[in-house]
Design an enzyme around this catalytic site. Structure first.
Site, PDB file in Angstrom:
ATOM      1  N   CYS A  81      12.032 -13.952 -20.119  1.00 33.39           N
ATOM      2  CA  CYS A  81      13.280 -14.484 -20.671  1.00 33.39           C
ATOM      3  C   CYS A  81      13.551 -13.915 -22.069  1.00 33.39           C
ATOM      4  O   CYS A  81      14.658 -13.481 -22.378  1.00 33.39           O
ATOM      5  CB  CYS A  81      13.227 -16.002 -20.715  1.00 33.39           C
ATOM      6  SG  CYS A  81      14.654 -16.777 -21.525  1.00 33.39           S
TER       7      CYS A  81
ATOM      8  N   ARG B 268      -3.459   6.151 -12.400  1.00 32.40           N
ATOM      9  CA  ARG B 268      -3.245   6.505 -10.986  1.00 32.40           C
ATOM     10  C   ARG B 268      -4.197   7.645 -10.616  1.00 32.40           C
ATOM     11  O   ARG B 268      -3.841   8.821 -10.696  1.00 32.40           O
ATOM     12  CB  ARG B 268      -1.785   6.869 -10.747  1.00 32.40           C
ATOM     13  CG  ARG B 268      -0.850   5.674 -10.943  1.00 32.40           C
ATOM     14  CD  ARG B 268       0.550   6.000 -10.472  1.00 32.40           C
ATOM     15  NE  ARG B 268       1.473   4.914 -10.704  1.00 32.40           N
ATOM     16  CZ  ARG B 268       1.740   3.921  -9.837  1.00 32.40           C
ATOM     17  NH1 ARG B 268       1.133   3.902  -8.665  1.00 32.40           N
ATOM     18  NH2 ARG B 268       2.603   2.977 -10.143  1.00 32.40           N
TER      19      ARG B 268
ATOM     20  N   CYS C 109      10.126 -13.016   1.325  1.00 28.14           N
ATOM     21  CA  CYS C 109      10.028 -12.132   0.159  1.00 28.14           C
ATOM     22  C   CYS C 109       8.603 -11.603   0.062  1.00 28.14           C
ATOM     23  O   CYS C 109       7.653 -12.310   0.436  1.00 28.14           O
ATOM     24  CB  CYS C 109      10.395 -12.910  -1.115  1.00 28.14           C
ATOM     25  SG  CYS C 109      10.141 -12.015  -2.669  1.00 28.14           S
ATOM     26  N   ASP C 110       8.447 -10.361  -0.439  1.00 21.80           N
ATOM     27  CA  ASP C 110       7.094  -9.811  -0.517  1.00 21.80           C
ATOM     28  C   ASP C 110       6.294 -10.376  -1.689  1.00 21.80           C
ATOM     29  O   ASP C 110       5.123 -10.039  -1.855  1.00 21.80           O
ATOM     30  CB  ASP C 110       7.113  -8.279  -0.566  1.00 21.80           C
ATOM     31  CG  ASP C 110       7.938  -7.725  -1.700  1.00 21.80           C
ATOM     32  OD1 ASP C 110       8.554  -8.513  -2.428  1.00 21.80           O
ATOM     33  OD2 ASP C 110       7.965  -6.487  -1.856  1.00 21.80           O
TER      34      ASP C 110
ATOM     35  N   GLY D   1       0.752  -1.230   0.000  1.00 19.07           N
ATOM     36  CA  GLY D   1       0.000   0.000   0.000  1.00 19.07           C
ATOM     37  C   GLY D   1       0.791   1.293   0.000  1.00 19.07           C
ATOM     38  O   GLY D   1       1.782   1.444  -0.664  1.00 19.07           O
TER      39      GLY D   1
ATOM     40  N   CYS E 292      18.731 -15.077  -4.070  1.00 16.87           N
ATOM     41  CA  CYS E 292      17.837 -14.089  -3.468  1.00 16.87           C
ATOM     42  C   CYS E 292      18.491 -13.554  -2.191  1.00 16.87           C
ATOM     43  O   CYS E 292      19.120 -14.300  -1.442  1.00 16.87           O
ATOM     44  CB  CYS E 292      16.493 -14.724  -3.126  1.00 16.87           C
ATOM     45  SG  CYS E 292      15.503 -15.187  -4.571  1.00 16.87           S
TER      46      CYS E 292
ATOM     47  N   CYS F 256      22.584 -21.132 -20.939  1.00 17.01           N
ATOM     48  CA  CYS F 256      22.345 -19.865 -21.633  1.00 17.01           C
ATOM     49  C   CYS F 256      23.589 -18.983 -21.592  1.00 17.01           C
ATOM     50  O   CYS F 256      24.230 -18.840 -20.548  1.00 17.01           O
ATOM     51  CB  CYS F 256      21.165 -19.135 -20.996  1.00 17.01           C
ATOM     52  SG  CYS F 256      20.797 -17.540 -21.774  1.00 17.01           S
TER      53      CYS F 256
ATOM     54  N   CYS G 141      13.502 -13.821 -11.888  1.00 19.73           N
ATOM     55  CA  CYS G 141      12.841 -13.911 -10.584  1.00 19.73           C
ATOM     56  C   CYS G 141      12.067 -15.223 -10.448  1.00 19.73           C
ATOM     57  O   CYS G 141      11.303 -15.586 -11.347  1.00 19.73           O
ATOM     58  CB  CYS G 141      11.878 -12.737 -10.421  1.00 19.73           C
ATOM     59  SG  CYS G 141      10.991 -12.741  -8.836  1.00 19.73           S
TER      60      CYS G 141
END
Length: 359
Positions: free
Chosen positions: A297, A83, A224-225, A15, A209, A268, A278
């Site tokens: 990717c 917004r 993690c959020d 928020g 991470c 890769c 992520c």
């Protein structure tokens, strides 16, 4: 603070974190100072939509050296398309007013721009907007509709990998400035770090991470959020020690996700730059504990290929400059030994760093 070892870092998000109120943050800095060991460097960052920032807030941020992130999606017609207040009125003018308060008090801030259908084709316009308003530090993040509480369900992405890849390439042309970038763009700074023989800076493209604790208002802790779910809860700061939170099996399980790369990622050519992206952007196979490639990717491959020659030249130029400067300043002009730290400042041994460039 028991884990601070000279530095303690706090990041405030929502928020909208300013809704917690001025008194809340006054208590925050009081408690930080109360419990910090002597000589501890305390850092606070705060991500806000900027509409509540006034002179009082800006003075507070300056006094306690908060780093402020402002959510701003571009020029007024772009920003105000999404917004808006409950009345439907756009928030652009209030955001820009908040930025003026920050500037008046010389508060450090950066701009976070969400890339969505309304601006994904306007990279050149967004970069021009940043230059016109003297925004020196900018981050672009692709729009993603998901609920962090629903970790078993894949996110829904508003833009395609091709659109995001095209955006990054167009933005790169604007950022590069004939080898003299004058605007910090998080994604490109991150790439450049790797070309400078350093680690990636964004958690998305680091090999592992980072070790963080994400706290909800009731004290529940998560790694993690993007993973605010009972399956990933590691405890509660009101009842559990930090030792036990970090030692929770869920934390180790989370840490194992990032390096569990698909076969394609493992081979890769861009793995050093991307590190698989992520984990939240992968579709996971729980039986193999392995994820597919990051949803973006294709975007990453596109920009890495497109920017390769210019990034390589820029990285070489900067490493050479750093090496020469540091050698004169710290080493009295003497080239470091092969097993000594490289003079460019990468932290690597000279033989594994700039020796290969012929320094």
């Amino acid at each position: 603070m028991a884990y601070s070892q000279g530095a303690a870092t706090f990041a405030w998000q929502g928020g909208e974190p300013l809704l917690a109120g001025y008194d809340f943050f006054e208590e925050v800095v009081h408690l930080q100072a109360l419990y910090a060991p002597p000589h501890t460097v305390i850092s606070n960052s705060l991500q806000t939509n900027g509409t509540l920032i006034n002179d009082r807030w800006a003075a507070f941020f300056k006094t306690y050296q908060f780093l402020i992130g402002i959510s701003l999606d571009g020029p007024q017609e772009i920003h105000d398309s999404l917004r808006v207040y409950s009345s439907g009125q756009g928030s652009f003018e209030r955001v820009m007013g908040g930025i003026e308060h920050l500037r008046r008090h010389q508060v450090d801030f950066n701009i976070l721009t969400v890339i969505h259908k309304g601006n994904v084709g306007k990279a050149k316009e967004l970069m021009a907007f940043c230059r016109e308003n003297h925004f020196a530090y900018v981050q672009f993040i692709p729009c993603m509709d998901f609920r962090s509480q629903q970790v078993d369900q894949p996110g829904v992405y508003e833009i395609t990998p091709q659109e995001y890849g095209d955006f990054l390439c167009e933005a790169f042309d604007e950022w590069y400035q004939d080898g003299n970038p004058n605007t910090s763009v998080g994604f490109f700074d991150n790439m450049l770090s790797v070309y400078l023989n350093r680690e990636a800076e964004l958690c998305i493209h680091q090999a592992h991470c980072p070790t963080t604790l994400v706290l909800e208002q009731n004290g529940d802790a998560y790694p993690c959020d993007f993973f605010i779910n009972d399956k990933w809860k590691v405890g509660n700061v009101g009842t559990d020690s930090i030792d036990s939170l970090l030692a929770h099996p869920n934390y180790e399980r989370f840490r194992q996700m990032k390096p569990s790369l698909s076969v394609k990622c493992q081979s890769c050519e861009w793995q050093q730059l991307c590190s698989g992206g992520c984990p939240r952007n992968r579709t996971w196979n729980p039986e193999r504990n392995e994820g597919d490639q990051d949803y973006f990717c294709q975007s990453y491959t596109q920009i890495y290929t497109y920017a390769y020659e210019r990034m390589q030249a820029l990285g070489h130029q900067l490493r050479k400059s750093l090496f020469s400067h540091n050698m004169q300043r710290y080493l009295n002009g003497k080239t470091p030994g092969r097993n000594e730290p490289c003079a460019c400042g990468s932290g690597k041994k000279y033989k594994a760093c700039c020796a290969s460039l012929g320094h």
